[in-house]
Each structure stands twice: as structure tokens, then as C-alpha cells.
Design an enzyme around this catalytic site. Structure first.
Site, PDB file in Angstrom:
ATOM      1  N   TYR A 147       0.825  -1.209   0.000  1.00 35.43           N
ATOM      2  CA  TYR A 147       0.000   0.000   0.000  1.00 35.43           C
ATOM      3  C   TYR A 147       0.862   1.264   0.000  1.00 35.43           C
ATOM      4  O   TYR A 147       0.412   2.316  -0.450  1.00 35.43           O
ATOM      5  CB  TYR A 147      -0.904   0.043   1.243  1.00 35.43           C
ATOM      6  CG  TYR A 147      -2.203  -0.695   1.090  1.00 35.43           C
ATOM      7  CD1 TYR A 147      -2.224  -2.079   0.945  1.00 35.43           C
ATOM      8  CD2 TYR A 147      -3.422  -0.023   1.100  1.00 35.43           C
ATOM      9  CE1 TYR A 147      -3.416  -2.762   0.817  1.00 35.43           C
ATOM     10  CE2 TYR A 147      -4.615  -0.699   0.972  1.00 35.43           C
ATOM     11  CZ  TYR A 147      -4.609  -2.067   0.831  1.00 35.43           C
ATOM     12  OH  TYR A 147      -5.794  -2.728   0.700  1.00 35.43           O
ATOM     13  N   ASP A 169      -2.976 -18.458   1.402  1.00 35.03           N
ATOM     14  CA  ASP A 169      -3.960 -19.167   0.564  1.00 35.03           C
ATOM     15  C   ASP A 169      -4.688 -20.230   1.384  1.00 35.03           C
ATOM     16  O   ASP A 169      -5.910 -20.384   1.305  1.00 35.03           O
ATOM     17  CB  ASP A 169      -3.305 -19.763  -0.702  1.00 35.03           C
ATOM     18  CG  ASP A 169      -2.007 -20.485  -0.438  1.00 35.03           C
ATOM     19  OD1 ASP A 169      -1.488 -20.416   0.706  1.00 35.03           O
ATOM     20  OD2 ASP A 169      -1.490 -21.147  -1.361  1.00 35.03           O
ATOM     21  N   ASP A 171      -6.386  -6.983   4.198  1.00 36.27           N
ATOM     22  CA  ASP A 171      -7.503  -6.358   3.486  1.00 36.27           C
ATOM     23  C   ASP A 171      -8.401  -7.439   2.895  1.00 36.27           C
ATOM     24  O   ASP A 171      -9.621  -7.436   3.070  1.00 36.27           O
ATOM     25  CB  ASP A 171      -6.948  -5.449   2.378  1.00 36.27           C
ATOM     26  CG  ASP A 171      -8.059  -4.792   1.582  1.00 36.27           C
ATOM     27  OD1 ASP A 171      -9.015  -4.305   2.200  1.00 36.27           O
ATOM     28  OD2 ASP A 171      -7.965  -4.772   0.337  1.00 36.27           O
ATOM     29  N   ASP A 209     -12.330  -9.008   4.381  1.00 34.41           N
ATOM     30  CA  ASP A 209     -13.592  -9.024   3.620  1.00 34.41           C
ATOM     31  C   ASP A 209     -14.152 -10.443   3.570  1.00 34.41           C
ATOM     32  O   ASP A 209     -15.361 -10.654   3.706  1.00 34.41           O
ATOM     33  CB  ASP A 209     -13.381  -8.519   2.179  1.00 34.41           C
ATOM     34  CG  ASP A 209     -13.697  -7.034   2.029  1.00 34.41           C
ATOM     35  OD1 ASP A 209     -13.384  -6.276   2.964  1.00 34.41           O
ATOM     36  OD2 ASP A 209     -14.246  -6.641   0.981  1.00 34.41           O
TER      37      ASP A 209
HETATM   38  C1  IPM Z   1     -10.384  -1.234   3.759  1.00 35.33           C
HETATM   39  C2  IPM Z   1     -10.612  -0.662   2.381  1.00 35.33           C
HETATM   40  C3  IPM Z   1      -9.450   0.237   2.008  1.00 35.33           C
HETATM   41  C4  IPM Z   1      -8.183  -0.621   2.035  1.00 35.33           C
HETATM   42  C5  IPM Z   1      -9.621   0.954   0.658  1.00 35.33           C
HETATM   43  C6  IPM Z   1     -10.865   1.790   0.630  1.00 35.33           C
HETATM   44  C7  IPM Z   1      -8.409   1.763   0.288  1.00 35.33           C
HETATM   45  O1  IPM Z   1     -10.799  -1.701   1.460  1.00 35.33           O
HETATM   46  O2  IPM Z   1     -10.270  -0.426   4.717  1.00 35.33           O
HETATM   47  O3  IPM Z   1     -10.349  -2.447   3.903  1.00 35.33           O
HETATM   48  O4  IPM Z   1      -7.867  -1.274   1.046  1.00 35.33           O
HETATM   49  O5  IPM Z   1      -7.496  -0.610   3.061  1.00 35.33           O
HETATM   50 MG    MG Z   2     -10.899  -3.644   2.337  1.00 37.86          MG
END
Ligand code: IPM
Ligand code: MG
Length: 356
Positions: A142, A223, A247, A251
């Protein structure tokens, strides 16, 4: 106690969900005799429209000078084609970096009331899921250098993923300390069979693990982690990982809870200043419709009270109120099932506030 909160509502559903969290925080001030001052700062697309940049210098200074930052969400299709140097997400990354918020805690908890909202079978979610992802937030790909240049007549893009031992060690410590306060089990997620950064990561974590003999420590490849989170999620207590793996995995893990709308997060520095935000995005397709789930943001506000303000009782009060509302059968659309009471975003916020 008197606290200054920078409020970065942002884009899409950001303003709606943040308004509900503030409604709940105001109830806390009434009940517990605190006073919170809110300073609004534009961030993301709305700031690009107003100021030409995703966050202004003054806005950043307000964040730095406050006791904590509450954030909604940034971005949306309207700004997808702006110059990459002023993308809405840039502001979020800039706040994380400038406030040195290197430790991102993403609790993944399946409320037992939402068992059916989880796409996993009952026998897999067991008696509920309660794991915590500790994501490194100010390093890795990042923040490494990146470029796109022409080589032999075609474009080649590069994103570097640097990690120093110091960066790994400080997030490792947060993870071990957090594991000590929970189930004393820590899995460090990497890709040490391929990446140098992961090999350094693993070596550093091993060194740290010697200082925490009470913590049951293991390494796991990213993985395989993605698979295990679906196959057997209850095996995990705390997971620690680098920025991008965190990240993606957070999710994925959010779906164990039934909806990404339920997931809060805290981004912490070495002091008490922190930024609190739901992990979901700006959901432009439902913005302004008053149907978003504000619980991820409300639970983020609870984390703010716990971590930045040392107000554990107050944080408990919010979490208990959320529990009660779910017990009573109230659901926003994302967690709705037949037989339950469907409510709007603002109704959900009021229901939680009323139960504090
Ligand atoms: C998160 C989001 C952010 C990230 C984006 C919006 C840049 O996906 O906070 O998980 O990738 O960190
Ligand atoms: Mg995210």
C-alpha cells in the site's frame, strides 16, 4: 470526560451511518455524563468536489489534534476516473499514515441471533464465530513505491512491497498482547514459500513468540488461511497479517458474520489516538435511501470508547444495546430473514440508542 472527535463521514452511505453512530454516542454522553465535541472534516469524493483534493491540510490537522477520528466511507463511481494522485482512497491512506495508525483490529463476530444470515452451514459456524484479524496498516504494498513505464513498447507496472523488521515487530507485539487478552492463540498469516517480506515476517514473529510462551503460536500460509476461514473458522482466535493480505482476508471473514455491514474496525497508533470505521465501503448503489446497516459504524464507535477513551463500561453499553436490538428481531435489509422486523438505517440507530 470531554473529548474531541473528528468526524469524517465521507461519501455514499457514509453520512447516513455516521449520523446513527453519533446518535448513539450522544445517548452515551447523556447517560454517563460525558461531553463529546464533533468537528466535521470533508474526506474522499465530497472533498475532491469541494476542495479539489480528497482531504485538505487543515482537515488533516484537525484529525491529528483530536482525541479520535470517526470515519464513514470514501469513494464511488463518480470519482473512479480522477487522477490517481487525488483518488478518494488516497485520503484514507494518508490519514492512516500521518496519524501512524499501524495496527488495524478487525473483530469478526457472528452474533448468535444472526446464525442464519451467515452463508455457512450451522455445523461450521458452531456456537458462533469470534475471531480477530490484526492487520498491519501503514506498510507493505500500500505504501511502497509504484510506477508504470514503457518497456520494449509496452506498459509495465510495478508496486513494491517493503517491510522492515521494526514494522513487523511492532504489529507482532500488538497481536501477541491482544492474543494474551483473548483466547491466547495466534496464527501469523504469510506467503513465506514465495515472498522475502513474508520470510522476514515469519522470522520476526518466531523471535517474538519466544517472549510469549503462554500464546499458542502458529504460521499459516495466506492461501490456506482463505480456505480454512470457510472450512473451519472456529479454529481461529487472533490472526495477524500484513496490509494487503489483511484487506482481503477481512472481507472474506466478514461474510462469516452474515453481512459486511456488521463489522467494525479500529486503527490504532502507539498512543491513544485512533480512527474507527466500519470495514465496508461507501455502497453508492444504496446511498441516500436510508436502508444501510449502521451497526458496523455503531460498533466502531464502541471500539472508540474502549480503545481511545478508556471507557469500557460505555463501550459495553453500546454492544449490549446492539445485542438487545438483534434479540428483539430488528434487522436491516442486509441481515433480514422472513419473520423478522425490517427497519431502516435511522430506525436501527434509534433502536440502539433507546436501549442505552
Ligand atoms: C479497507 C478498504 C481500504 C483498504 C480501501 C478503501 C483503500 O478496502 O479499509 O479495507 O484497502 O485498506
Ligand atoms: Mg478492504
Amino acid at each position: 470526560m470531554n473529548k474531541n472527535i473528528a468526524v469524517l463521514a465521507g461519501d455514499g452511505i457514509g453520512p447516513e451511518i455516521v449520523a446513527e453512530a453519533i446518535k448513539v454516542l450522544e445517548k452515551i454522553t447523556d447517560k454517563f455524563g460525558h461531553s463529546f465535541n464533533y468537528t466535521e472534516v470533508d474526506i474522499g469524493g465530497c472533498s475532491i468536489d469541494k476542495h479539489g483534493v480528497p482531504i485538505t491540510k487543515e482537515g488533516m490537522e484537525i484529525c491529528k489534534a483530536s482525541d479520535s477520528v470517526l470515519l464513514g466511507a470514501v469513494g464511488g463511481p463518480k470519482w473512479d476516473n480522477v487522477d490517481p494522485s487525488i483518488r478518494p482512497e488516497k485520503a484514507l491512506l494518508a490519514v492512516r499514515k500521518e496519524l501512524n495508525l499501524f495496527a488495524n483490529l478487525r473483530p469478526t463476530k457472528l452474533f448468535p441471533q444472526l446464525k442464519n444470515a451467515s452463508p455457512l452451514k450451522q455445523e461450521i459456524v458452531g456456537n458462533g464465530i469470534d475471531l480477530l484479524i490484526v492487520r498491519e496498516l501503514t506498510g507493505g504494498v500500500y505504501f511502497g513505491s509504484r510506477e508504470t513505464k514503457e518497456v520494449d513498447g509496452q506498459l509495465v507496472a510495478t508496486d513494491l512491497m517493503p517491510y522492515s523488521e521494526g514494522e513487523i515487530e511492532r504489529i507482532g507485539r500488538v497481536a501477541f498482547e491482544t492474543a494474551m487478552k483473548r483466547g491466547k492463540k495466534l496464527a501469523s498469516v504469510d506467503k513465506a514459500n514465495v515472498l522475502d517480506t513474508s520470510r522476514l515476517w515469519r522470522k520476526t514473529m518466531h523471535r517474538l513468540s519466544e517472549e510469549y510462551p503462554q500464546v499458542e503460536y502458529s504460521d499459516i500460509l495466506v492461501d490456506n488461511t482463505a480456505m480454512q476461514l470457510i472450512k473451519n473458522p472456529t479454529q481461529f482466535d487472533v490472526l495477524v497479517t500484513e496490509n494487503m493480505f489483511g484487506d482481503i482476508l477481512s472481507d472474506e471473514a466478514s461474510m462469516l458474520t452474515g453481512s459486511i455491514g456488521m463489522m467494525p474496525s479500529a486503527s490504532l497508533s502507539s498512543g491513544t489516538l485512533g480512527m474507527y470505521e466500519p470495514i465496508h465501503g461507501s455502497a453508492p448503489d444504496i446511498a441516500g435511501m436510508d436502508i444501510a446497516n449502521p451497526l458496523g459504524t455503531i460498533l466502531s464507535a464502541a471500539m472508540m470508547l474502549r480503545y481511545s477513551f478508556d471507557m469500557a463500561k460505555e463501550a459495553d453499553a453500546i454492544e449490549e444495546a446492539v445485542n438487545k436490538v438483534l434479540d428483539e428481531g430488528y434487522r436491516t435489509g442486509d441481515i433480514f430473514e422472513q419473520g423478522f422486523k425490517k427497519v431502516t438505517c435511522s430506525e436501527m440507530g434509534s433502536l440502539v440508542a433507546d436501549r442505552i
